[in-house]
Design an enzyme around this catalytic site. Structure first.
Site, short mmCIF file in Angstrom:
data_model
loop_
_atom_site.label_atom_id
_atom_site.label_comp_id
_atom_site.label_asym_id
_atom_site.label_seq_id
_atom_site.Cartn_x
_atom_site.Cartn_y
_atom_site.Cartn_z
N LYS A 195 0.34 -5.01 -8.69
CA LYS A 195 1.38 -4.45 -7.83
C LYS A 195 2.70 -5.16 -8.06
CE LYS A 195 2.72 -5.32 -3.65
NZ LYS A 195 4.17 -5.13 -3.85
N GLU A 269 1.01 -19.02 -6.86
CA GLU A 269 2.23 -19.67 -7.36
C GLU A 269 3.31 -19.37 -6.34
OE1 GLU A 269 5.46 -20.29 -8.42
OE2 GLU A 269 5.45 -19.09 -10.27
N CYS A 303 11.64 -19.82 -8.44
CA CYS A 303 10.79 -20.68 -7.63
C CYS A 303 10.96 -22.15 -8.02
CB CYS A 303 9.34 -20.25 -7.74
SG CYS A 303 8.83 -19.98 -9.44
N GLU A 400 13.27 -23.38 1.21
CA GLU A 400 13.64 -22.66 -0.01
C GLU A 400 14.68 -21.59 0.35
OE1 GLU A 400 10.68 -19.99 -1.88
OE2 GLU A 400 11.18 -21.00 -3.75
P1 NAI Z 1 6.82 -11.96 -0.49
O1 NAI Z 1 5.87 -13.10 -0.69
O2 NAI Z 1 6.72 -11.18 0.77
O3 NAI Z 1 6.63 -10.92 -1.71
C1 NAI Z 1 6.03 -11.21 -2.96
C2 NAI Z 1 5.02 -10.12 -3.30
O4 NAI Z 1 3.97 -10.12 -2.34
C3 NAI Z 1 5.60 -8.71 -3.27
O5 NAI Z 1 5.00 -7.94 -4.28
C4 NAI Z 1 5.17 -8.21 -1.90
O6 NAI Z 1 5.08 -6.80 -1.82
C5 NAI Z 1 3.80 -8.82 -1.77
N1 NAI Z 1 3.32 -8.98 -0.39
C6 NAI Z 1 4.05 -9.10 0.74
N2 NAI Z 1 3.22 -9.23 1.80
C7 NAI Z 1 1.95 -9.20 1.33
C8 NAI Z 1 0.66 -9.29 1.93
N3 NAI Z 1 0.51 -9.46 3.25
N4 NAI Z 1 -0.43 -9.24 1.14
C9 NAI Z 1 -0.31 -9.10 -0.19
N5 NAI Z 1 0.87 -8.99 -0.81
C10 NAI Z 1 2.00 -9.05 -0.07
O7 NAI Z 1 8.28 -12.53 -0.70
P2 NAI Z 1 9.65 -11.85 -0.18
O8 NAI Z 1 9.48 -11.39 1.23
O9 NAI Z 1 10.08 -10.88 -1.19
O10 NAI Z 1 10.64 -13.10 -0.21
C11 NAI Z 1 10.69 -14.03 0.86
C12 NAI Z 1 10.91 -15.43 0.35
O11 NAI Z 1 9.80 -15.83 -0.42
C13 NAI Z 1 12.10 -15.59 -0.58
O12 NAI Z 1 13.28 -15.78 0.12
C14 NAI Z 1 11.70 -16.81 -1.37
O13 NAI Z 1 12.02 -17.98 -0.67
C15 NAI Z 1 10.20 -16.69 -1.48
N6 NAI Z 1 9.78 -16.11 -2.77
C16 NAI Z 1 9.29 -16.95 -3.73
C17 NAI Z 1 8.94 -16.46 -4.97
C18 NAI Z 1 8.42 -17.34 -6.04
O14 NAI Z 1 8.53 -17.03 -7.22
N7 NAI Z 1 7.81 -18.45 -5.72
C19 NAI Z 1 9.09 -15.04 -5.32
C20 NAI Z 1 9.56 -14.22 -4.21
C21 NAI Z 1 9.89 -14.77 -3.02
#
Ligand code: NAI
Ligand code: MG
Length: 491
Positions: A195, A269, A303, A400
């Site tokens: 996804k 990650e 990240c 972050e």
């Molecule tokens: P998120 O963790 O909600 O989204 C990342 C992925 O997880 C997306 O594909 C999303 O659709 C999916 N997702 C969301 N809720 C889920 C659930 N309950 N079960 C399974 N999959 C789920 O991150 P978001 O809301 O886009 O960003 C929020 C903060 O997270 C950012 O401001 C940043 O600080 C951090 N982040 C860190 C990342 C990294 O590479 N370590 C990447 C993206 C966000």
């Protein structure tokens, strides 16, 4: 002098050295109005949809499927079928051929992918062109090489594929994160339900085209678009054997709780708050470039971004002065312009999060600096930002931000640098700038981070494992280590 040679009232040296616009053409990308879900090698018509936009202009780009639990059910069924129906028992050398093909097609179509990545995600074209695409192809090449050598990677351990891998990826490196997930999974003989993030589905959907071009057997890779609800349906599906997640620490923790006791394999990650440590014996100008690359690359949506800068007190003034001067030369704007250094913020939601944290920095008492720059009217933008006079307890030093915002702190001794650098719940990456090799090794041993860069920053290579400590997650991607999460061992 002839009339022609005479400068007249023109200046011999031009006063204005700004770049003329150099936009990359969009014509190479052929968007469809509407995309389905890629299941069993076919496009499934979605029952619910949403619109994906360009964050630089807010222009709608296409209608995308919001995968439901029933769609996930079909995708997992297709993946299970393909796993049992030959993919898992195919000789590694045959699997490798498909991976090599995918890598070559990605290279051939790299300009198309790079333009689409910048259009949908907002990152500068020079980054998607020179970083995301070459690294994504390199990842497939690298894991293609391992597919028939698993016995040598893990001698006497009889490596077997795990089964169906559920993979959930973020929006900061959409195609590259797909490559990090799909390549090792296929090399090890697994099938995949992936996804993409809701804001950046388009390169993953174009990748389905590549899979067809490579004649990958139907069902080996299935792409289901949608938001967190679709992700949760993948996590919860009983016939998924392994979950690989990259994203926020909050969602990572929820997934880990959800999977406790299920027997499913898991790698996470998650976020980071990396320390970039500058010693007074470093090459100053190089270090300043490294600081800029560390936090303004990809708008800081990284990240492992070097978001906490630790400067040795004796060089604090020159470093901050050079840094501010360098910031004035960063070109912020159109992601498709080849001269752009800092593109658009990925989404309205992310912009709001950055603004909220920056406001907290001002309120808590830090000094803010932003270079003068004109931000476009439409779209989501944030100027490169430096906070000085930051205390370790401030939110901007702890949380972050995931945006182009740097917090500058100081230290006096190497011991103090280590202590402060490790004072975070995260542990993904770190940077060290010093002339002394012995000090680099001394620091690298003490920094609690999955990767420590020395006199460089944000360097990636498919042969090198990447992953975190503490709240940055567990498991490694890349290198030989990156095979292990996709294998079980009959020992
Ligand atoms: P998120 O963790 O909600 O989204 C990342 C992925 O997880 C997306 O594909 C999303 O659709 C999916 N997702 C969301 N809720 C889920 C659930 N309950 N079960 C399974 N999959 C789920 O991150 P978001 O809301 O886009 O960003 C929020 C903060 O997270 C950012 O401001 C940043 O600080 C951090 N982040 C860190 C990342 C990294 O590479 N370590 C990447 C993206 C966000
Ligand atoms: Mg979220």
């Amino acid at each position: 002098m002839s009339e022609l040679d005479r400068p007249g009232d023109r200046d011999l040296v031009p006063k204005d050295w700004t770049y003329a616009p150099a936009p990359e053409s969009r014509d190479i990308v052929h968007l469809r109005e509407r995309y389905g879900l890629f299941v069993g090698g076919e496009w499934l018509e979605p029952s619910e949809t949403y619109e994906t936009i360009s964050p630089a202009s807010e222009e709608p780009l296409a209608v995308i499927g919001q995968g439901t639990p029933a769609d996930v059910e079909r995708a997992v069924g297709a993946a299970r079928g393909a796993f049992a129906d030959g993919w898992s028992s195919l000789p590694g050398s045959e699997r490798a051929k498909y991976l090599f093909r995918i890598a070559r097609i990605l290279q051939e179509r790299s300009r198309e992918f790079a333009v689409l990545e910048s259009l949908n995600g907002g990152k500068p074209i020079k980054e998607s062109r020179d970083v995301d695409l070459p690294l994504a192809a390199a990842h497939f090449f690298y894991y293609a090489g391992w597919a028939d050598k698993l016995e040598y990677a893990f001698p006497n351990r009889r490596p077997q594929p795990v089964g169906v891998a559920g993979q959930i990826i973020p929006w900061n490196f959409p195609l590259l994160m797909l490559a990090w997930k799909v390549a090792p999974a296929l090399a090890c003989g697994n099938t995949v339900v992936l996804k993409p993030a809701e804001t950046t589905p388009l390169t993953a959907l174009l990748f389905c085209d590549v899979l067809r071009q490579a004649e990958l057997p139907p069902g080996v890779v299935n792409i289901v678009t949608g938001d967190g609800r679709t992700g949760a349906a993948i996590v919860e599906h009983p016939d998924v054997d392994k979950i690989a997640f990259t994203g926020s620490t909050e969602v990572g923790k929820a997934i880990q709780r959800r999977l406790a006791g299920s027997g499913k394999k898991l790698t996470l990650e998650l976020g980071g708050k990396a320390a970039n440590v500058i010693f007074d014996d470093c090459a100053l100008d190089q270090a300043v470039e490294g600081i800029v690359n560390g936090i303004y690359f990809n708008q800081g949506h990284v990240c492992c971004a070097g978001s906490r800068l630790f400067v040795q007190e004796s060089i604090y003034e020159p470093v901050v002065e050079k840094l501010k001067r360098r910031l004035e030369t960063l070109r912020v704007g159109d992601p498709l312009d080849k001269n752009t250094d800092v593109g658009a913020i990925n989404s309205a939601m992310q912009l709001q999060r950055i603004e909220e944290l920056v406001a907290s920095g001002r309120e808590e008492g830090a000094d803010i600096y932003q270079p003068p720059c004109r931000l476009p009217e439409k779209g989501y933008w944030f100027a490169p930002t430096v906070f000085t006079n930051v205390a370790q307890s401030y939110r901007i030093a702890q949380e972050e931000i995931f945006g182009p915002v740097l917090s500058v702190l100081t230290f006096r001794t190497p011991d103090e640098a280590v202590e402060k650098a490790n004072n975070t719940p995260y542990g993904l990456s770190a940077g060290v700038w010093t002339e002394k090799g012995s000090r680099i090794l001394w620091m690298a041993q003490r920094l609690r981070a999955g990767v420590v860069w020395a006199n460089t920053y944000n360097r990636f290579d498919p042969t090198s494992p990447f992953g975190g400590y503490k709240e940055s997650g567990f498991g490694r991607e890349g290198g030989l280590h990156g095979l292990e999460p996709y294998l079980r061992f009959d020992e």
